[in-house]
Design an enzyme around this catalytic site. Structure first.
Site, short mmCIF file in Angstrom:
data_model
loop_
_atom_site.label_atom_id
_atom_site.label_comp_id
_atom_site.label_asym_id
_atom_site.label_seq_id
_atom_site.Cartn_x
_atom_site.Cartn_y
_atom_site.Cartn_z
N TYR A 53 0.85 -1.19 0.00
CA TYR A 53 0.00 0.00 0.00
C TYR A 53 0.89 1.24 0.00
CZ TYR A 53 -3.95 -3.08 1.13
OH TYR A 53 -4.91 -4.06 1.11
N HIS A 128 -1.24 -12.10 0.43
CA HIS A 128 -2.08 -11.09 -0.21
C HIS A 128 -2.86 -11.66 -1.40
CE1 HIS A 128 -2.25 -6.43 -0.77
NE2 HIS A 128 -3.40 -7.00 -1.04
N SER A 208 -13.20 -3.78 0.26
CA SER A 208 -14.09 -2.93 -0.54
C SER A 208 -15.56 -3.25 -0.23
CB SER A 208 -13.80 -3.11 -2.04
OG SER A 208 -14.37 -2.07 -2.80
N PRO A 209 -15.93 -3.28 1.06
CA PRO A 209 -17.28 -3.71 1.43
C PRO A 209 -18.38 -2.73 1.04
CG PRO A 209 -16.16 -2.83 3.35
CD PRO A 209 -15.13 -2.90 2.24
N LEU A 210 -18.02 -1.50 0.71
CA LEU A 210 -19.03 -0.50 0.36
C LEU A 210 -19.21 -0.37 -1.14
CD1 LEU A 210 -18.07 2.22 2.99
CD2 LEU A 210 -19.94 0.57 3.11
N LEU A 218 -28.99 11.65 0.80
CA LEU A 218 -29.36 12.46 1.95
C LEU A 218 -28.54 13.74 2.02
CD1 LEU A 218 -29.54 9.74 4.76
CD2 LEU A 218 -31.47 10.96 3.79
N PRO A 221 -29.48 17.39 -3.16
CA PRO A 221 -29.78 17.08 -4.56
C PRO A 221 -28.58 17.18 -5.48
CG PRO A 221 -30.59 19.27 -3.94
CD PRO A 221 -30.15 18.61 -2.67
#
Length: 296
Positions: A53, A128, A208-210, A218, A221
């Protein structure tokens, strides 16, 4: 924060993926350290790093050194913090990701990670990614030797298949503590691996769970519209008064008691929000709705 088991250790149910603090677009040192400190303040006790990283062509270990500095400058107790790092990948100047899983490389890489982290033994050391040019059992055998030598306390594997998990478990037994594969509402290819980990009692760390959850509408706009496949995550977020990211992480935690999401963060407020998902209880109806939405 609620705890979950990783090997024989208890860690916070939400970890911190520290990768964004060291790769392209990384924050400055002060904000990076503040992000790690915010995670610790929020009850996060699992910090995920890797020797690769860093920026392309840079010396390995930027993220490991950063995590070590953040822990050293934290004012609170860090005795229960588990730092997990990984070896077997590289980032040359062209920006690609290389794979080197030979026992010699992994053992040398682990020694270097030990020095950068400033510890007597690495809490959790992970392969890895399997190297197609090296027999998988040889790479896992290097982890076994590092365990036997006391240089690592727990061993894990990443980006692996069901067959590879079974093979690693046969070699390491209960000393195989974790599997780290990509898993999110958008990428569910590792569902069989997640289920196997649940059966074996091995921690499953979704990276990368999201994925698939865009920034919440929210926020106003002017924000991009969410992917229509994941409207249910946004709708439940509005109903609960939280972010879709929290809904996503709470959904992941509900998939199995062995799941330990490690969302990335590059700002203190981001990891504070993610940590809040550990205390968010979704109803069975909510979970069924999210399962259906993510499975489309």
């Amino acid at each position: 924060m609620h705890n979950r088991l990783l090997g024989d250790l208890r860690v916070g149910a939400i970890g911190l993926g520290a990768m964004p603090l060291s790769i392209e677009g990384r924050p400055d040192e002060a904000r990076a350290v503040a992000t790690v400190h915010a995670a610790l303040d929020a009850g996060v006790t699992l910090l995920d790093t890797a020797d690769s990283y860093h920026l392309p062509g840079e010396e390995p270990g930027h993220n490991e050194r950063l995590v070590a500095r953040a822990l050293a400058t934290y004012g609170g107790d860090t005795a229960d913090v588990l730092v997990t790092t990984k070896g077997g990948r590289g980032r040359p100047a062209d920006g690609s990701w290389t794979v080197t899983g030979s026992p010699r490389h992994l053992k040398t890489a682990a020694e270097a990670s030990l020095k950068r982290l400033g510890v007597e033994a690495i809490g959790l050391y992970q392969l890895h990614k399997p190297d197609p040019a090296v027999p998988f059992e040889d790479s896992v055998g290097a982890l076994r030797e590092l365990l036997d030598e006391g240089k690592i306390r727990l061993a894990g594997i990443s980006n692996t298949t069901v067959a590879q998990i079974q093979q690693a478990h046969a070699i390491l037994g209960d000393r195989l503590a974790s599997v780290q594969n990509q898993y999110s509402p958008a990428v569910r290819d590792s569902t069989p691996e997640l289920r196997l980990c649940a059966d074996l009692g091995i921690a499953f760390l979704p990276w990368s769970p999201l994925g698939g959850i865009s920034r919440s509408s929210l926020d106003g706009p002017s924000q991009p519209e969410p992917d229509p496949r994941f409207n249910a995550f946004h709708e439940l977020a509005r109903a609960y008064g939280v972010t879709p990211q929290q809904i996503c992480l709470a959904w992941l935690l509900a998939t199995s008691p062995t799941v330990l999401p490690i969302p990335g963060a590059s700002r203190p407020e981001t990891i504070r929000d993610s940590a809040g998902a550990a205390d968010l209880a979704l109803t069975p109806a909510d979970l069924a709705r999210l399962d259906g939405a993510a499975g489309r």
